[in-house]
Design a protein around this motif. Structure first.
Motif, short mmCIF file in Angstrom:
data_model
loop_
_atom_site.label_atom_id
_atom_site.label_comp_id
_atom_site.label_asym_id
_atom_site.label_seq_id
_atom_site.Cartn_x
_atom_site.Cartn_y
_atom_site.Cartn_z
N ASP A 19 11.63 4.62 -2.58
CA ASP A 19 11.72 4.53 -3.89
C ASP A 19 13.07 3.77 -4.58
OD1 ASP A 19 13.08 6.74 -3.34
OD2 ASP A 19 12.25 8.01 -4.94
N PHE A 44 6.10 2.73 0.05
CA PHE A 44 5.08 1.62 0.22
C PHE A 44 5.45 0.80 1.54
CE2 PHE A 44 7.40 -0.74 -3.16
CZ PHE A 44 7.70 -2.02 -2.62
N SER A 76 6.83 -1.30 -7.17
CA SER A 76 7.55 0.22 -6.96
C SER A 76 7.17 0.88 -8.36
CB SER A 76 8.72 0.04 -6.90
OG SER A 76 9.94 -0.71 -7.83
N HIS A 83 3.37 1.49 -8.73
CA HIS A 83 2.87 2.76 -8.01
C HIS A 83 3.29 3.93 -8.81
CE1 HIS A 83 1.03 0.85 -4.36
NE2 HIS A 83 1.89 0.11 -4.44
N LYS A 84 4.68 3.69 -9.26
CA LYS A 84 5.14 5.04 -9.90
C LYS A 84 4.48 5.40 -11.21
CE LYS A 84 9.67 4.80 -10.11
NZ LYS A 84 11.12 4.63 -10.69
N CYS A 126 0.85 -1.16 -0.13
CA CYS A 126 -0.16 0.03 -0.08
C CYS A 126 0.87 1.36 -0.16
CB CYS A 126 -1.09 -0.05 1.12
SG CYS A 126 -0.35 0.42 2.75
N ARG A 127 0.40 2.25 -0.59
CA ARG A 127 0.96 3.61 -0.86
C ARG A 127 0.96 4.11 0.51
NH1 ARG A 127 2.44 6.16 -5.33
NH2 ARG A 127 0.77 5.29 -6.53
N THR A 153 4.53 9.53 -0.34
CA THR A 153 3.64 8.79 -1.56
C THR A 153 4.44 8.13 -2.47
OG1 THR A 153 3.60 10.69 -2.92
CG2 THR A 153 1.65 10.39 -1.48
N ASP A 154 5.95 8.14 -2.38
CA ASP A 154 6.70 7.36 -3.21
C ASP A 154 7.17 6.23 -2.52
OD1 ASP A 154 8.20 8.83 -1.63
OD2 ASP A 154 10.02 9.40 -3.34
#
Length: 259
Positions: A84, A62, A104, A107-108, A53-54, A59-60
């Motif tokens: 990240d 998880f 990663s 999410h990115k 989950c982020r 926000t970068d």
């Protein structure tokens, strides 16, 4: 064209949080529950699989479970925070390098994605060997109609971020991607919906495999499939569909709420 009346289904919206700290704890508890759900439904396979989950503030980054932890015992306090660059910046335990390489990049590429789930469920990995997408054979399967894809480039365990980028590209703006000869990955704007999409997709794989084995299944026509996708494939529906499973898992395993 038929217009879907969202009020008709009486689907509530996900909660809104007063603080980032509250939202973080909520997401982490859902991730832990997701691991428990996978174990409860027999969707774990040794060390294979991961839920992320982020973080709502960083926000970068998880959150995920340490590599090698038994899914059925994961607690929110066990989760590690990964940046990240693939470094654990909070918590203790090993990082699953495949989880980082895939998640990663997902999410990115998808700022809207909060939760992502991948595991090696029996029916998901079996279906992935067919090198096709789900047919709209049932109402439940229609949740993925027009919103999932097939990633055909299998080259072994994913450790290379470039492969993660290719998986993210195959996912596109959908909610799921079938990974050839591997399994499937689902995403959601909530952790809840990401888990629900994974579970219901696994069941839809099972349903189609059974139908294929029994005879020649007849898919729904395109117009009906698209309408049904609008009715059962929305993010709020995915979030809400997970709530009975959440209720079940915390009633069976109350230590999830004991912290």
């Amino acid at each position: 064209m038929t217009v879907v009346d969202e009020d008709l289904a009486n689907i509530p919206a996900p909660p809104v949080f007063a603080t980032t700290a509250e939202e973080r704890e909520h997401r982490k508890r859902r991730v832990a529950a997701g691991y428990r759900v996978l174990a409860r439904f027999g969707l774990d396979e040794g060390i294979a699989g991961h839920i992320t989950c982020r973080d709502p503030e960083l926000t970068d980054h998880f959150w995920t479970a340490p590599f090698g932890r038994y899914f059925g015992r994961v607690l929110p306090r066990d989760l590690i925070l990964v940046n990240d660059e693939g470094k654990v910046v909070e918590g203790e335990g090993r990082l699953n390098r495949a989880a980082f390489a895939i998640h990663s990049e997902v999410h990115k590429a998808r700022p809207d994605v909060v939760g992502a789930v991948h595991a090696h469920g029996l029916h998901g990995k079996t279906f992935s060997s067919l090198h096709t997408t789900l047919a709209p054979l049932t109402q439940d399967a229609c949740a993925f109609y027009g919103s999932h894809s097939f990633h055909e480039d299998y080259s072994g365990v994913v450790f290379d971020p470039e492969e993660g980028q290719r998986i993210a590209a195959s996912l596109g703006d959908g909610k799921a991607v079938i990974l050839a000869n591997h399994g499937h990955l689902t995403v959601g704007r909530t952790v809840d919906s990401a888990i629900w999409w994974f579970v219901t997709m696994e069941r839809s794989f099972q349903s189609e495999l059974m139908a294929r084995a029994a005879g020649d299944p007849v898919p729904l026509d395109e117009e009906t499939a698209r309408l049904t996708a609008e009715q059962v494939g929305g993010e709020d529906v995915g979030w809400f569909a997970f709530q009975p499973i959440w209720e079940r898992i915390v009633s069976e395993q109350p230590d999830l709420l004991a912290e």
